[in-house]
Design a protein around this motif. Structure first.
Motif, PDB file in Angstrom:
ATOM      1  N   LEU A  77      75.158 -62.687   8.854  1.00 47.80           N
ATOM      2  CA  LEU A  77      74.860 -61.375   8.287  1.00 47.80           C
ATOM      3  C   LEU A  77      73.491 -60.882   8.764  1.00 47.80           C
ATOM      4  N   PHE A  78      72.515 -61.773   8.782  1.00 52.85           N
ATOM      5  CA  PHE A  78      71.180 -61.400   9.264  1.00 52.85           C
ATOM      6  C   PHE A  78      71.210 -61.018  10.750  1.00 52.85           C
ATOM      7  N   PHE A  79      71.883 -61.849  11.548  1.00 53.16           N
ATOM      8  CA  PHE A  79      71.897 -61.616  12.996  1.00 53.16           C
ATOM      9  C   PHE A  79      72.607 -60.309  13.342  1.00 53.16           C
ATOM     10  N   LEU A 105      68.322 -56.032   3.598  1.00 55.48           N
ATOM     11  CA  LEU A 105      69.626 -56.212   2.957  1.00 55.48           C
ATOM     12  C   LEU A 105      69.417 -56.475   1.470  1.00 55.48           C
ATOM     13  N   VAL A 106      69.968 -55.615   0.644  1.00 55.89           N
ATOM     14  CA  VAL A 106      69.866 -55.813  -0.785  1.00 55.89           C
ATOM     15  C   VAL A 106      70.643 -57.080  -1.168  1.00 55.89           C
ATOM     16  N   ILE A 139      72.134 -66.777  -6.919  1.00 56.09           N
ATOM     17  CA  ILE A 139      72.646 -67.754  -5.964  1.00 56.09           C
ATOM     18  C   ILE A 139      72.197 -67.403  -4.550  1.00 56.09           C
ATOM     19  N   VAL A 140      71.975 -66.104  -4.290  1.00 64.12           N
ATOM     20  CA  VAL A 140      71.450 -65.667  -2.986  1.00 64.12           C
ATOM     21  C   VAL A 140      70.052 -66.230  -2.783  1.00 64.12           C
ATOM     22  N   GLY A 166      61.570 -56.565  -4.759  1.00 68.10           N
ATOM     23  CA  GLY A 166      62.345 -55.689  -5.618  1.00 68.10           C
ATOM     24  C   GLY A 166      63.644 -55.216  -4.995  1.00 68.10           C
ATOM     25  N   TYR A 167      63.985 -55.773  -3.820  1.00 66.36           N
ATOM     26  CA  TYR A 167      65.182 -55.293  -3.111  1.00 66.36           C
ATOM     27  C   TYR A 167      66.041 -56.441  -2.584  1.00 66.36           C
ATOM     28  N   GLY A 168      65.510 -57.178  -1.604  1.00 63.79           N
ATOM     29  CA  GLY A 168      66.314 -58.239  -1.016  1.00 63.79           C
ATOM     30  C   GLY A 168      65.565 -58.945   0.100  1.00 63.79           C
TER      31      GLY A 168
END
Length: 234
Positions: free
Chosen positions: A171-173, A180-181, A200-201, A227-229
């Protein structure tokens, strides 16, 4: 048919859960202890998922999780904990569990989580099968994510990832330099129907930082957007 290993020492709970899982189309291997669970795993066909109670006689569920994960990176693992066992939940995720559920739980929620986990296992297997025919790599700075071997390389050095960690890195790549929230990461990896806590994230991000950062306490690649991700920086 989907197969699940159910490890629970209380007979009444194990039998009730097993009955409902069978009615939902699962083949269930039942074990009252970790030792019996390992015997069953060696004697039978591979399971898609495992449901492990933390409090077990003899070897506990956390040690069982660690043992299973050491030999099998593909199986989906859900830990079952009692209320107030926050540290056990975090430790379970840190040693390779994919999810956790707290007693008392509804059978419908448990089945939903198992189904989501099984879909991820099948998607991973399908991706690996495709990679055999069409090897593919995602490259970001000194990092290479090999979708055939499901291994992350940093400057040529391999870093073993669990399937959840691998999917987060994918997802990051695929979203470089994009904030990304947490909910997007949760949906992208655990599925839109996931019932669990977004924390869990954060647990998996901490685990990834321990593996890929030179100084996990001062990350340079997986950056926190307060405050986001999180945002990936190669």
């Amino acid at each position: 048919m989907k197969r699940v290993l159910l490890v629970e020492d209380e007979d009444s709970i194990r039998e009730m859960v097993a009955l409902n899982l069978k009615m939902a189309g699962w083949e269930v291997l039942e074990a009252p202890s970790a030792e019996r669970a390992l015997e069953l795993m060696h004697q039978s066909q591979p399971c898609d998922a495992a449901l492990l109670d933390i409090m077990l006689p003899g070897m506990d569920g956390l040690s069982l999780c660690e043992t299973i994960r050491r030999d099998n990176s593909a199986i989906g693992i859900i830990m079952v904990s009692a209320k107030g066992q926050e540290e056990d939940k975090i430790r379970g995720l840190s040693i390779g569990a994919d999810d956790y559920i707290t007693k008392p739980f509804s059978v419908s929620e448990l089945i939903a989580r198992l189904e989501a986990l099984a879909r991820r296992v099948r998607r991973t297997a399908a991706a690996e099968g495709k990679a055999v025919e069409e090897p593919d790599q995602l490259v970001s700075g000194p990092f290479v994510l090999d979708e055939k071997s499901r291994v992350l390389y940093k400057s040529g050095k391999p870093i073993d990832l669990t399937q959840v960690e691998f999917q987060i890195m994918e997802l990051f790549f695929k979203n470089p330099a994009t904030a990304l929230v947490r909910e997007k990461i949760l949906e992208g990896v655990w599925g839109a129907g996931y019932y669990g806590d977004v924390k869990i994230v954060d647990v998996n991000i901490r685990r990834l930082r321990m593996k890929i950062e030179d100084e996990p306490s001062n990350p340079q690649h997986i950056l926190t957007v307060w405050g986001y991700g999180y945002r990936w920086n190669a």
